[in-house]
Scaffold this motif. Structure first.
Motif, PDB file in Angstrom:
ATOM      1  N   ILE A   1      51.857  -9.278  -9.419  1.00 17.49           N
ATOM      2  CA  ILE A   1      50.421  -9.537  -9.276  1.00 17.49           C
ATOM      3  C   ILE A   1      50.079 -10.885  -9.895  1.00 17.49           C
ATOM      4  CG2 ILE A   1      48.120  -8.824 -10.068  1.00 17.49           C
ATOM      5  CD1 ILE A   1      49.139  -5.905  -9.839  1.00 17.49           C
ATOM      6  N   ALA A   2      50.593 -11.130 -11.114  1.00 14.77           N
ATOM      7  CA  ALA A   2      50.308 -12.400 -11.798  1.00 14.77           C
ATOM      8  C   ALA A   2      50.839 -13.586 -10.998  1.00 14.77           C
ATOM      9  CB  ALA A   2      50.919 -12.383 -13.195  1.00 14.77           C
ATOM     10  N   LEU A   3      52.038 -13.465 -10.446  1.00 18.32           N
ATOM     11  CA  LEU A   3      52.597 -14.544  -9.635  1.00 18.32           C
ATOM     12  C   LEU A   3      51.741 -14.802  -8.400  1.00 18.32           C
ATOM     13  CD1 LEU A   3      56.425 -13.756  -9.829  1.00 18.32           C
ATOM     14  CD2 LEU A   3      55.264 -15.750 -10.793  1.00 18.32           C
ATOM     15  N   ASP A   4      51.275 -13.728  -7.762  1.00 13.45           N
ATOM     16  CA  ASP A   4      50.419 -13.876  -6.579  1.00 13.45           C
ATOM     17  C   ASP A   4      49.108 -14.575  -6.937  1.00 13.45           C
ATOM     18  OD1 ASP A   4      52.284 -12.675  -4.962  1.00 13.45           O
ATOM     19  OD2 ASP A   4      51.336 -10.695  -4.994  1.00 13.45           O
ATOM     20  N   LEU A   5      48.515 -14.174  -8.055  1.00 11.02           N
ATOM     21  CA  LEU A   5      47.241 -14.772  -8.454  1.00 11.02           C
ATOM     22  C   LEU A   5      47.417 -16.242  -8.826  1.00 11.02           C
ATOM     23  CD1 LEU A   5      45.634 -11.887 -10.572  1.00 11.02           C
ATOM     24  CD2 LEU A   5      45.205 -12.488  -8.186  1.00 11.02           C
TER      25      LEU A   5
ATOM     26  N   SER B   1      49.622 -18.207  -7.572  1.00  8.69           N
ATOM     27  CA  SER B   1      49.834 -18.910  -6.299  1.00  8.69           C
ATOM     28  C   SER B   1      48.504 -19.153  -5.598  1.00  8.69           C
ATOM     29  CB  SER B   1      50.766 -18.080  -5.404  1.00  8.69           C
ATOM     30  OG  SER B   1      50.930 -18.690  -4.147  1.00  8.69           O
ATOM     31  N   ILE B   2      47.632 -18.143  -5.624  1.00  8.88           N
ATOM     32  CA  ILE B   2      46.308 -18.290  -5.013  1.00  8.88           C
ATOM     33  C   ILE B   2      45.527 -19.411  -5.681  1.00  8.88           C
ATOM     34  CG2 ILE B   2      44.061 -17.147  -4.750  1.00  8.88           C
ATOM     35  CD1 ILE B   2      45.579 -14.524  -4.359  1.00  8.88           C
ATOM     36  N   GLU B   3      45.691 -19.512  -7.009  1.00  8.10           N
ATOM     37  CA  GLU B   3      44.972 -20.543  -7.773  1.00  8.10           C
ATOM     38  C   GLU B   3      45.702 -21.889  -7.763  1.00  8.10           C
ATOM     39  OE1 GLU B   3      42.053 -20.207  -9.183  1.00  8.10           O
ATOM     40  OE2 GLU B   3      41.773 -18.062  -8.809  1.00  8.10           O
ATOM     41  N   ASN B   4      46.800 -21.973  -7.003  1.00  5.38           N
ATOM     42  CA  ASN B   4      47.617 -23.194  -6.922  1.00  5.38           C
ATOM     43  C   ASN B   4      48.124 -23.633  -8.294  1.00  5.38           C
ATOM     44  OD1 ASN B   4      47.380 -23.608  -4.061  1.00  5.38           O
ATOM     45  ND2 ASN B   4      45.273 -24.328  -4.410  1.00  5.38           N
TER      46      ASN B   4
ATOM     47  N   ARG C   1      42.895 -12.450 -18.424  1.00  8.90           N
ATOM     48  CA  ARG C   1      42.153 -13.677 -18.103  1.00  8.90           C
ATOM     49  C   ARG C   1      42.445 -14.127 -16.675  1.00  8.90           C
ATOM     50  NH1 ARG C   1      44.101 -15.964 -23.213  1.00  8.90           N
ATOM     51  NH2 ARG C   1      42.518 -15.682 -24.833  1.00  8.90           N
ATOM     52  N   LEU C   2      43.700 -14.061 -16.274  1.00 11.57           N
ATOM     53  CA  LEU C   2      44.083 -14.483 -14.934  1.00 11.57           C
ATOM     54  C   LEU C   2      43.385 -13.636 -13.874  1.00 11.57           C
ATOM     55  CD1 LEU C   2      45.818 -16.158 -12.990  1.00 11.57           C
ATOM     56  CD2 LEU C   2      47.704 -14.548 -13.421  1.00 11.57           C
TER      57      LEU C   2
ATOM     58  N   GLU D   1      36.273 -15.927  -6.719  1.00 14.21           N
ATOM     59  CA  GLU D   1      36.131 -15.190  -5.446  1.00 14.21           C
ATOM     60  C   GLU D   1      37.446 -15.123  -4.660  1.00 14.21           C
ATOM     61  OE1 GLU D   1      32.883 -16.920  -3.305  1.00 14.21           O
ATOM     62  OE2 GLU D   1      31.384 -16.173  -4.726  1.00 14.21           O
ATOM     63  N   ARG D   2      38.537 -15.047  -5.401  1.00 14.91           N
ATOM     64  CA  ARG D   2      39.842 -14.903  -4.760  1.00 14.91           C
ATOM     65  C   ARG D   2      40.200 -13.443  -4.540  1.00 14.91           C
ATOM     66  NH1 ARG D   2      41.194 -20.148  -3.157  1.00 14.91           N
ATOM     67  NH2 ARG D   2      40.978 -21.590  -4.906  1.00 14.91           N
ATOM     68  N   ILE D   3      39.695 -12.541  -5.399  1.00 13.36           N
ATOM     69  CA  ILE D   3      39.966 -11.114  -5.270  1.00 13.36           C
ATOM     70  C   ILE D   3      38.663 -10.344  -5.424  1.00 13.36           C
ATOM     71  CG2 ILE D   3      42.358 -11.277  -6.090  1.00 13.36           C
ATOM     72  CD1 ILE D   3      41.407 -10.355  -8.824  1.00 13.36           C
TER      73      ILE D   3
END
Length: 388
Positions: free
Chosen positions: A112-116, A118-121, A351-352, A360-362
């Motif tokens: 989950i942390a890796l995905d988030l 990645s979403i946040e670049n 925090r992440l 507004e990513r999730i």
């Protein structure tokens, strides 16, 4: 009709879900009150029998898997298994279903942390410090302190063991390590485990352990990460077999990091004591309090520098363990869901998740799910993670 139902549920998936939950057919039968022969039939591709939707829901619950997973066409790729450094004489598979679930949840949170990120670049940081079993534990312990920027002044600023644990945790998390705390697992079964990955490696410690115990677990598991391997640990050293060489090394590094030789041997209590092997409880307690470590760590370090004997160490340690068990059995406490969530997941992970929601990513439901709390607790969690 039986064949059409069977076609929706793959026997191999049902067998995989049960086995990875570390449950036998007999145990599943007892929990859902279905005959063992039928459960075996559900996992047999040669039969037409299949569970009902209600039975599938119950299976998903005891396997601790989302119901949708049981409808997959084939078993998914499993998270990596961990090496088991514990010794359980006469047991061929000592890992309980609850511990298996906690390991899986820790690895899921990492994904989950890796995905988030990645979403946040964002690119996760990497743990560069390495060690080998050929290294001098004392030197590695000094390297750990230097990397984490923890010195004697920092240690003395921590008021008690709980604050010291949180201080060491923050320092390790700052190096890109996810530190989780798990509950519902007896300390006798697991004090800590770690998962090595180049990005966002994992350390997990047992919330049922005392703060001093968790602190030692942190540094022990951090040493595992420096060795580029993870595992399930119990830290005992009574078995000097080759398989225990890693645990002995990790214990030595943890002790050196928590209580450097210069701090111990230069302490007025040690200087005034002289070379006698017997230490009073008052002396050990004073050293424990001043250096924010357990009395057992003090004993380990005194033995390491031949300031006591193996006999005195074993006898005194056994008494401390008995006192520890009595204290843990009588301990009680309550913390609100928001506090527990941050304690379990760590501030960086929380925090992440919150940052991804604010950008507004999730969705709000995803935040609630990732943090394991109801939406009403999120404002308090934001306050907690905003604090230093």
């Amino acid at each position: 009709m039986a064949k059409s139902v069977k076609a929706l549920v793959e026997p191999a998936v049902l067998a995989w879900a049960r086995k990875t939950a570390k449950l036998t057919v007999e145990e599943v039968s007892t929990r859902i009150h279905v005959d063992e022969v039928r459960i075996s039939g559900w996992e047999d591709p040669e039969t037409d029998d299949a569970p009902t939707v209600r039975q599938l829901q119950r299976l998903a619950g005891i396997y601790k898997r989302p119901l949708a997973v049981l409808y997959l066409s084939e078993p998914p790729t499993e998270f990596q298994a961990l090496r088991d450094f514990r010794r359980h004489p006469g047991s061929t598979d000592p890992t309980s279903p609850d511990l298996v679930y906690q390991i899986r949840r820790a690895q899921e949170r990492r994904h989950i942390a890796l995905d988030l990120l990645s979403i946040e670049n964002e690119t996760p940081s990497r743990l560069e410090l390495q060690a080998s079993l050929a290294s001098d534990p004392e030197n590695v312990g000094r390297d750990v302190r230097d990397l984490l920027n923890v010195d004697e002044q920092q240690v003395s600023s921590w008021r008690d063991a709980r604050e010291a644990f949180n201080g060491w945790r923050r320092a390790i998390e700052s190096k890109g390590v996810l530190v989780f705390q798990v509950s519902g697992i007896p300390v006798s079964q697991m004090r800590g485990f770690s998962v090595w990955e180049p990005e966002l490696p994992i350390i997990a410690v047992n919330m049922q352990d005392a703060p001093n115990g968790r602190m030692f677990s942190l540094l022990h598991e951090f040493t595992h990460l420096m060795l580029r391997e993870g595992g399930i640990c119990d830290f005992e050293e009574d078995d000097r077999s080759p398989s225990q060489a890693v645990e002995v090394f990790c214990n030595a590094v943890a002790g050196a990091a928590l209580l450097p030789s210069s701090d111990l041997l230069g302490d007025p209590v040690v200087v005034d004591h002289g070379r006698g092997p017997a230490w009073s409880d008052a002396e050990l307690q004073d050293l424990s309090r001043r250096h924010r470590v357990s009395r057992e760590v003090v004993l380990r370090r005194l033995l390491r520098f031949e300031r006591t004997t193996p006999g005195f160490y074993r006898q005194t340690r056994q008494r401390f363990l008995q006192e520890y068990v009595r204290a843990r059995e009588s301990s009680t406490g309550f913390a609100p869901p928001s506090t527990l969530a941050v304690a379990r997941l760590g501030k960086p992970f929380a925090r992440l998740v919150l940052r991804s929601y604010r950008s507004e990513r999730i969705s709000l439901n995803a935040v609630s799910d990732y943090l394991g709390v109801r939406v009403k607790h999120l404002p308090k969690i934001e306050e907690l993670v905003a604090a230093a």
